[in-house]
Motif scaffolding. Structure first.
Motif, PDB file in Angstrom:
ATOM      1  N   VAL A  46       0.755  -1.139  -0.248  1.00 31.01           N
ATOM      2  CA  VAL A  46       0.241  -0.057   0.138  1.00 31.01           C
ATOM      3  C   VAL A  46       1.078   1.406  -0.166  1.00 31.01           C
ATOM      4  O   VAL A  46       1.967   1.293   0.597  1.00 31.01           O
ATOM      5  CB  VAL A  46       0.018   0.029   1.099  1.00 31.01           C
ATOM      6  CG1 VAL A  46      -1.600   1.181   1.407  1.00 31.01           C
ATOM      7  CG2 VAL A  46      -1.885  -1.089   1.303  1.00 31.01           C
TER       8      VAL A  46
ATOM      9  N   TYR B 186       0.076   5.507   0.210  1.00 29.25           N
ATOM     10  CA  TYR B 186      -0.530   6.638   0.933  1.00 29.25           C
ATOM     11  C   TYR B 186      -0.162   7.943   0.807  1.00 29.25           C
ATOM     12  O   TYR B 186       1.180   8.334   0.953  1.00 29.25           O
ATOM     13  CB  TYR B 186      -1.293   6.138   2.876  1.00 29.25           C
ATOM     14  CG  TYR B 186      -2.068   6.791   3.328  1.00 29.25           C
ATOM     15  CD1 TYR B 186      -3.155   7.547   3.032  1.00 29.25           C
ATOM     16  CD2 TYR B 186      -0.552   8.157   4.667  1.00 29.25           C
ATOM     17  CE1 TYR B 186      -3.335   8.441   3.710  1.00 29.25           C
ATOM     18  CE2 TYR B 186      -1.121   8.615   5.451  1.00 29.25           C
ATOM     19  CZ  TYR B 186      -2.572   8.873   5.249  1.00 29.25           C
ATOM     20  OH  TYR B 186      -3.110  10.549   5.827  1.00 29.25           O
TER      21      TYR B 186
ATOM     22  N   GLN C 217      -9.960   8.202  -2.723  1.00 25.76           N
ATOM     23  CA  GLN C 217      -9.323   7.429  -4.196  1.00 25.76           C
ATOM     24  C   GLN C 217      -8.657   6.475  -3.742  1.00 25.76           C
ATOM     25  O   GLN C 217      -7.929   6.495  -3.162  1.00 25.76           O
ATOM     26  CB  GLN C 217      -8.675   8.110  -4.779  1.00 25.76           C
ATOM     27  CG  GLN C 217      -9.575   9.479  -5.007  1.00 25.76           C
ATOM     28  CD  GLN C 217     -10.951   8.985  -6.313  1.00 25.76           C
ATOM     29  OE1 GLN C 217     -11.057   8.271  -7.345  1.00 25.76           O
ATOM     30  NE2 GLN C 217     -12.008   9.843  -6.012  1.00 25.76           N
ATOM     31  N   VAL C 218      -9.024   5.089  -4.022  1.00 23.66           N
ATOM     32  CA  VAL C 218      -8.657   3.804  -3.916  1.00 23.66           C
ATOM     33  C   VAL C 218      -8.201   3.771  -5.508  1.00 23.66           C
ATOM     34  O   VAL C 218      -9.342   3.175  -6.026  1.00 23.66           O
ATOM     35  CB  VAL C 218      -9.355   3.356  -2.948  1.00 23.66           C
ATOM     36  CG1 VAL C 218      -8.146   1.588  -2.715  1.00 23.66           C
ATOM     37  CG2 VAL C 218      -9.637   3.348  -1.340  1.00 23.66           C
ATOM     38  N   GLN C 219      -7.276   2.406  -4.869  1.00 21.73           N
ATOM     39  CA  GLN C 219      -5.817   1.985  -6.510  1.00 21.73           C
ATOM     40  C   GLN C 219      -5.779   0.314  -6.061  1.00 21.73           C
ATOM     41  O   GLN C 219      -5.100   0.522  -5.533  1.00 21.73           O
ATOM     42  CB  GLN C 219      -5.274   2.729  -7.003  1.00 21.73           C
ATOM     43  CG  GLN C 219      -5.744   4.554  -7.311  1.00 21.73           C
ATOM     44  CD  GLN C 219      -6.685   4.147  -8.548  1.00 21.73           C
ATOM     45  OE1 GLN C 219      -6.972   3.424  -9.522  1.00 21.73           O
ATOM     46  NE2 GLN C 219      -7.783   5.715  -8.785  1.00 21.73           N
TER      47      GLN C 219
ATOM     48  N   MET D  69      -1.689  -1.491  -3.812  1.00 22.78           N
ATOM     49  CA  MET D  69      -2.923  -1.091  -4.164  1.00 22.78           C
ATOM     50  C   MET D  69      -2.412   0.970  -3.072  1.00 22.78           C
ATOM     51  O   MET D  69      -1.619   0.698  -3.257  1.00 22.78           O
ATOM     52  CB  MET D  69      -3.125  -1.289  -2.635  1.00 22.78           C
ATOM     53  CG  MET D  69      -4.331  -0.527  -1.795  1.00 22.78           C
ATOM     54  SD  MET D  69      -5.228  -0.914  -0.331  1.00 22.78           S
ATOM     55  CE  MET D  69      -6.573  -0.076   0.090  1.00 22.78           C
ATOM     56  N   SER D  70      -3.051   1.930  -3.635  1.00 16.49           N
ATOM     57  CA  SER D  70      -2.479   2.781  -3.393  1.00 16.49           C
ATOM     58  C   SER D  70      -3.746   3.678  -2.556  1.00 16.49           C
ATOM     59  O   SER D  70      -5.125   3.671  -3.175  1.00 16.49           O
ATOM     60  CB  SER D  70      -2.572   4.314  -4.864  1.00 16.49           C
ATOM     61  OG  SER D  70      -3.628   3.978  -5.478  1.00 16.49           O
ATOM     62  N   LEU D  71      -4.008   4.463  -1.373  1.00 17.60           N
ATOM     63  CA  LEU D  71      -4.989   5.196  -1.343  1.00 17.60           C
ATOM     64  C   LEU D  71      -4.556   6.762  -1.178  1.00 17.60           C
ATOM     65  O   LEU D  71      -3.867   7.410  -0.289  1.00 17.60           O
ATOM     66  CB  LEU D  71      -5.215   4.401   0.449  1.00 17.60           C
ATOM     67  CG  LEU D  71      -6.624   5.095   0.832  1.00 17.60           C
ATOM     68  CD1 LEU D  71      -6.709   3.602   1.638  1.00 17.60           C
ATOM     69  CD2 LEU D  71      -6.906   5.778   1.819  1.00 17.60           C
TER      70      LEU D  71
ATOM     71  N   ALA E  80      -6.468   5.060   7.184  1.00 18.59           N
ATOM     72  CA  ALA E  80      -5.689   5.257   6.153  1.00 18.59           C
ATOM     73  C   ALA E  80      -5.328   3.242   6.114  1.00 18.59           C
ATOM     74  O   ALA E  80      -6.134   2.130   5.335  1.00 18.59           O
ATOM     75  CB  ALA E  80      -4.930   5.173   5.362  1.00 18.59           C
TER      76      ALA E  80
ATOM     77  N   THR F 249      -7.528  -0.752   4.765  1.00 20.70           N
ATOM     78  CA  THR F 249      -7.642  -1.448   4.360  1.00 20.70           C
ATOM     79  C   THR F 249      -7.427  -2.094   4.631  1.00 20.70           C
ATOM     80  O   THR F 249      -7.664  -3.771   3.679  1.00 20.70           O
ATOM     81  CB  THR F 249      -5.661  -0.877   3.903  1.00 20.70           C
ATOM     82  OG1 THR F 249      -4.903  -0.904   4.702  1.00 20.70           O
ATOM     83  CG2 THR F 249      -5.294   0.210   2.808  1.00 20.70           C
TER      84      THR F 249
ATOM     85  N   SER G 256      -3.603   9.876  -6.892  1.00 19.89           N
ATOM     86  CA  SER G 256      -4.033   7.532  -6.688  1.00 19.89           C
ATOM     87  C   SER G 256      -3.213   6.946  -8.076  1.00 19.89           C
ATOM     88  O   SER G 256      -2.413   6.255  -7.333  1.00 19.89           O
ATOM     89  CB  SER G 256      -5.204   7.609  -6.306  1.00 19.89           C
ATOM     90  OG  SER G 256      -6.205   7.460  -6.996  1.00 19.89           O
TER      91      SER G 256
END
Length: 359
Positions: free
Chosen positions: A28, A30, A39-41, A177-179, A188, A192, A313
């Motif tokens: 992850v 963040y 926004q979550v990828q 993942m990114s947030l 955050a 997750t 993101s």
């Protein structure tokens, strides 16, 4: 160029980026940012190059997940490329709404319905697209072949086949993942861990796909080029990851709307339509203003990307998935400022040799 570069550097330095790994194995990235949504990828190593003999498997799963996300009324985008199955999710900052969204998203990620009736419909209506150019560019390589599959491969796909693929390839340990949003890091991390519990299934083994050398193929309508991957280039020297972007940008300036560029972990692919027009333009010495314009546009794209939660993101998940350093964009910016006509000459002769040779 210098003004755009300073602006990009200022925005980039303000990013407060944190990295960690969830208990379930997901990697992850963040960053906090004032925004209306979180926004979550989610990029799973489950692109169509992982289909093996069942061509169309990843594409069919992506279609089914897209259909189900709409039925659940999730604010989610789903796409597929050769390397990744990509999901983009917008979460509400309101806790009660967010938890309901997370509950639905978790069900989609871990227990999608994959109804047999829809599988049969998508399988029978799926186009059998011949991708002769890709087959020629990537002989005996996972990047070749129609990602949609063909009648023979699709006929072999069952709900069990798709479930097995989903369990082992859409696994947290295969996830980048990114947030980004108006939340702190502890929040955050809670998001997750709630979204990505430990899976009871075994992840598919991660296997590297071989990179090919620079290559070329053509047919009556298009010409295609195989270039070094962005990941491979960036790990050698930072400036090399800029070369693909600049060559693509310059070709777009010279030959608008006829260039398609698809970056990948193993190789990047460039496809040119109506290349005769481009060949005529390449016969003349490249105007320095074309390079300056391409540099400005590229800097502006990067700057715009960093100024929105969704853009940031997407930037962070690419860094995550390609194994870049946090400072990658800053290195790209510095390398881009040194890009000039001499660099174009060297690279165009090497990476666009068939087009240059015809002039």
């Amino acid at each position: 160029d210098a003004q755009e570069s300073r602006g990009l550097g200022d925005v980039y330095k303000r990013q407060n980026i944190s990295l960690w790994q969830t208990d379930s194995g997901a990697k992850v990235w963040y960053s906090p940012m004032l925004a209306d949504t979180i926004q979550v990828q989610l990029w799973y190593l489950a692109g169509f190059s992982h289909d093996d003999k069942h061509k169309g498997k990843a594409q069919l799963l992506a279609q089914l997940l897209k259909y189900e996300s709409r039925k659940r009324q999730l604010d989610m985008d789903i796409s597929l490329d050769q390397d990744f199955l990509k999901l983009s999710l917008a979460l509400s900052p309101q806790p009660s709404v967010m938890m309901q969204q997370i509950k639905m998203a978790k069900a989609l990620l871990y227990h999608p319905k994959l109804p047999n009736g829809l599988i049969a419909k998508l399988r029978s209506n799926h186009p059998s697209t011949s991708q002769v150019l890709l087959d020629a560019l990537y002989p005996m390589h996972p990047y070749a072949g129609p990602k949609q599959g063909n009648s023979e491969s699709l006929s072999q796909l069952t709900r069990k086949t798709l479930q097995d693929f989903q369990h082992s390839f859409m696994h947290p340990s295969r996830l980048h993942m990114s947030l980004v949003g108006d939340i702190d890091q502890p929040t955050a991390q809670i998001i997750t861990e709630n979204l990505l519990p430990v899976s009871k299934h075994t992840a598919a083994k991660k296997t590297a796909i071989n990179s090919l050398d620079v290559g070329f193929a053509s047919n009556s309508h298009m010409q295609g080029f195989v270039w070094p991957s962005l990941k491979h280039s960036a790990q050698q020297k930072p400036h090399l990851s800029v070369d693909n972007y600049m060559l693509y940008q310059i070709l777009n300036e010279l030959h608008p709307k006829q260039i398609r560029f698809a970056p990948g972990l193993a190789n990047s692919t460039l496809v040119i339509s109506q290349s005769q027009q481009l060949q005529a333009v390449l016969g003349d010495k490249l105007d320095s203003e074309i390079i300056a314009q391409a540099k400005r546009k590229l800097l502006k794209q990067w700057l715009v990307q960093l100024r929105s939660a969704k853009g940031l993101s997407k930037h962070l998940v690419q860094l995550n998935a390609y194994g870049y350093a946090v400072t990658e964009l800053d290195q790209r910016r510095n390398a881009l400022m040194l890009w000039d006509e001499d660099r174009w000459t060297v690279l165009s002769e090497k990476m666009l040799a068939p087009l240059v040779a015809n002039n």
